[in-house]
Design a protein around this motif. Structure first.
Motif, PDB file in Angstrom:
ATOM      1  N   GLU A   1       0.840  -1.200   0.000  1.00  0.00           N
ATOM      2  CA  GLU A   1       0.000   0.000   0.000  1.00  0.00           C
ATOM      3  C   GLU A   1       0.874   1.248   0.000  1.00  0.00           C
ATOM      4  O   GLU A   1       0.660   2.187   0.765  1.00  0.00           O
ATOM      5  CB  GLU A   1      -0.939   0.003   1.206  1.00  0.00           C
ATOM      6  CG  GLU A   1      -1.926  -1.167   1.218  1.00  0.00           C
ATOM      7  CD  GLU A   1      -2.811  -1.168   2.449  1.00  0.00           C
ATOM      8  OE1 GLU A   1      -3.081  -0.088   3.017  1.00  0.00           O
ATOM      9  OE2 GLU A   1      -3.229  -2.257   2.857  1.00  0.00           O
ATOM     10  N   LYS A   2       1.881   1.258  -0.857  1.00  0.00           N
ATOM     11  CA  LYS A   2       2.779   2.395  -1.043  1.00  0.00           C
ATOM     12  C   LYS A   2       3.444   2.832   0.256  1.00  0.00           C
ATOM     13  O   LYS A   2       3.672   4.018   0.488  1.00  0.00           O
ATOM     14  CB  LYS A   2       2.030   3.569  -1.692  1.00  0.00           C
ATOM     15  CG  LYS A   2       1.499   3.244  -3.082  1.00  0.00           C
ATOM     16  CD  LYS A   2       0.853   4.440  -3.740  1.00  0.00           C
ATOM     17  CE  LYS A   2       0.398   4.091  -5.152  1.00  0.00           C
ATOM     18  NZ  LYS A   2      -0.231   5.247  -5.841  1.00  0.00           N
ATOM     19  N   GLY A   3       3.739   1.861   1.111  1.00  0.00           N
ATOM     20  CA  GLY A   3       4.471   2.162   2.328  1.00  0.00           C
ATOM     21  C   GLY A   3       3.624   2.704   3.459  1.00  0.00           C
ATOM     22  O   GLY A   3       4.163   3.267   4.424  1.00  0.00           O
ATOM     23  N   ALA A   4       2.321   2.512   3.391  1.00  0.00           N
ATOM     24  CA  ALA A   4       1.425   3.052   4.425  1.00  0.00           C
ATOM     25  C   ALA A   4       1.751   2.444   5.786  1.00  0.00           C
ATOM     26  O   ALA A   4       2.172   1.291   5.884  1.00  0.00           O
ATOM     27  CB  ALA A   4      -0.026   2.773   4.052  1.00  0.00           C
ATOM     28  N   ASP A   5       1.525   3.236   6.837  1.00  0.00           N
ATOM     29  CA  ASP A   5       1.724   2.777   8.208  1.00  0.00           C
ATOM     30  C   ASP A   5       0.471   2.028   8.646  1.00  0.00           C
ATOM     31  O   ASP A   5      -0.575   2.637   8.885  1.00  0.00           O
ATOM     32  CB  ASP A   5       1.981   3.981   9.123  1.00  0.00           C
ATOM     33  CG  ASP A   5       2.135   3.571  10.594  1.00  0.00           C
ATOM     34  OD1 ASP A   5       2.168   2.364  10.879  1.00  0.00           O
ATOM     35  OD2 ASP A   5       2.225   4.483  11.437  1.00  0.00           O
TER      36      ASP A   5
END
Length: 413
Positions: free
Chosen positions: A191-195
């Motif tokens: 998820e594009k580097g989501a936290d």
């Protein structure tokens, strides 16, 4: 010099234990280093590599080497590790200006995410079975990767810039975590580097505190995950001997990963080696008793050996762990029928159809169950539905049932 020598020695060992003959590893043997220590000759090279302290494993070079040499064997297209490392070096040079200030972990992560997914245009591809999504030369060239391929890219950059990133594994998925003494931030590469908080993974993957997942992995353990995934790729090509060798190697690096033993069980089962398959499934379940797919497959293997009560016990446990899975419920239904419990088997097949109304296996199972009970009118109804979904019945069974087909209205007098 000793540290540099160990790094190059590890890479030399890696080529040996992967067992790929005739490969010249250009780019790693041109620096005029001391000769390989003769005391290593004849030693179990895989065990020697695994005995190195985790901090001395050069994760970047090792992943590049494994991906290139094993990937070349997998795809039939030779890959030069030096060319892959050169491409990665160019990538690292481009991101370096954005990482000059590393005082704020969230800003560092944001810079990495923006660089990879916005400036460089890397995208997530969820197809786990496509090796192009995790072989590093393909990931860099195509700018596509699955969770493993993108996580590996983060780990290479982390090593280059001394960032405290670690791989994290949950069943059939991995991501990256920034973790030091005071900070712990998940980076969901899908998820594009989501936290994403741990609670999300606990819910989505049905994790409990007892299951061996969701912790930050060491370098060796992440190598085990990577080798396991390469083994699965060979298994999908029907190369079970190569797959099993990679699983053995993966287990040396990450002996606590249940998926390794489950995958080995699948390879043995595909080769008809049921005793060995059952042993591997049991090892997986010792590590994770809630690994439903291992219980499911073990039940099938036990049933094929005629150990029907044991098979039924495992099938019930598997269905309890994932009650909404049609394949698991169909296995339970088939095992019930094999144990002579036709009424219960029919009930389970009906539950499968509640989940998946056009499930050919359940329709075929109901055909056979009703046939076994002598209820031929019901059997032909399900037989027709199963055939419309692609099932081909035994000609003798179909010939018997044809007599009980209700006539079409147009054919009635």
């Amino acid at each position: 010099m000793r540290g540099i020598f160990k790094t190059f020695l590890v890479l030399f060992i890696l080529v040996l234990f992967l067992g790929i003959p005739g490969i010249t590893v250009t780019g790693y043997a041109e620096s005029g280093l001391e000769p390989i220590n003769p005391e290593w000759a004849g030693v179990d090279t895989l065990a020697a590599l695994a005995r190195l302290p985790d901090g001395e494993i050069p994760i970047g070079k090792t992943l590049v080497m494994v991906s290139s040499l094993v990937g070349g064997d997998l795809t039939g297209v030779p890959v030069d590790p030096a060319a892959v490392e050169k491409e990665f070096n160019l990538l690292a040079e481009r991101v370096q200006p954005a990482l000059r200030d590393r005082s704020d972990p969230r800003k560092v992560i944001s810079a990495l995410n923006r660089f990879l997914f916005v400036e460089e245009g890397f995208t997530y591809d969820c197809v786990a079975g496509n090796p192009d999504n995790y072989l590093l030369d393909r990931v860099l060239a195509r700018k596509h990767g699955n969770c493993l391929g993108l996580s590996a890219l983060y780990l290479l950059l982390a090593e280059r810039f001394s960032l405290p990133l670690h791989g994290v594994y949950v069943p059939a998925h991995c991501f990256v975590r920034f973790e030091d003494a005071d900070v712990r931030i998940n980076i969901e590469t899908g998820e594009k580097g989501a936290d994403r908080k741990d609670d999300r993974y606990i819910r989505d993957f049905a994790l409990t505190e007892e299951r061996p997942y969701l912790r930050s992995l060491g370098k060796k353990e992440m190598l085990g995950v990577y080798l396991k995934s390469l083994g699965a790729a060979f298994s999908r090509k029907g190369r079970e001997d190569r797959a099993l060798r990679l699983y053995r190697e993966a287990a040396v690096f990450y002996p606590g990963l249940p998926d390794i033993y489950f995958n080995a069980g699948v390879s043995f089962q595909k080769r008809g080696m049921l005793d060995e398959a059952i042993d591997q499934y049991r090892r997986a379940l010792e590590l994770d008793p809630d690994l439903a797919v291992a219980r499911d497959n073990m039940g099938v293997a036990l049933a094929k050996q005629g150990r029907l009560p044991e098979a039924l016990a495992e099938a019930r446990k598997a269905a309890a762990l994932r009650p909404g899975n049609p394949a698991t419920r169909a296995n339970l239904a088939a095992t019930l029928c094999a144990n002579g419990m036709l009424e219960d088997g029919i009930r389970e097949y009906r539950r499968v159809l509640e989940i998946d109304p056009d499930n050919a296996r359940a329709l075929a199972g109901l055909t056979k169950a009703y046939y076994a009970r002598g209820e031929f009118h019901e059997a032909i109804v399900y037989c027709d539905r199963a055939m419309s979904c692609g099932w081909t019945p035994d000609p003798a069974l179909l010939g018997t049932l044809e007599k009980y087909r209700d006539p079409l209205p147009a054919s009635q007098p």
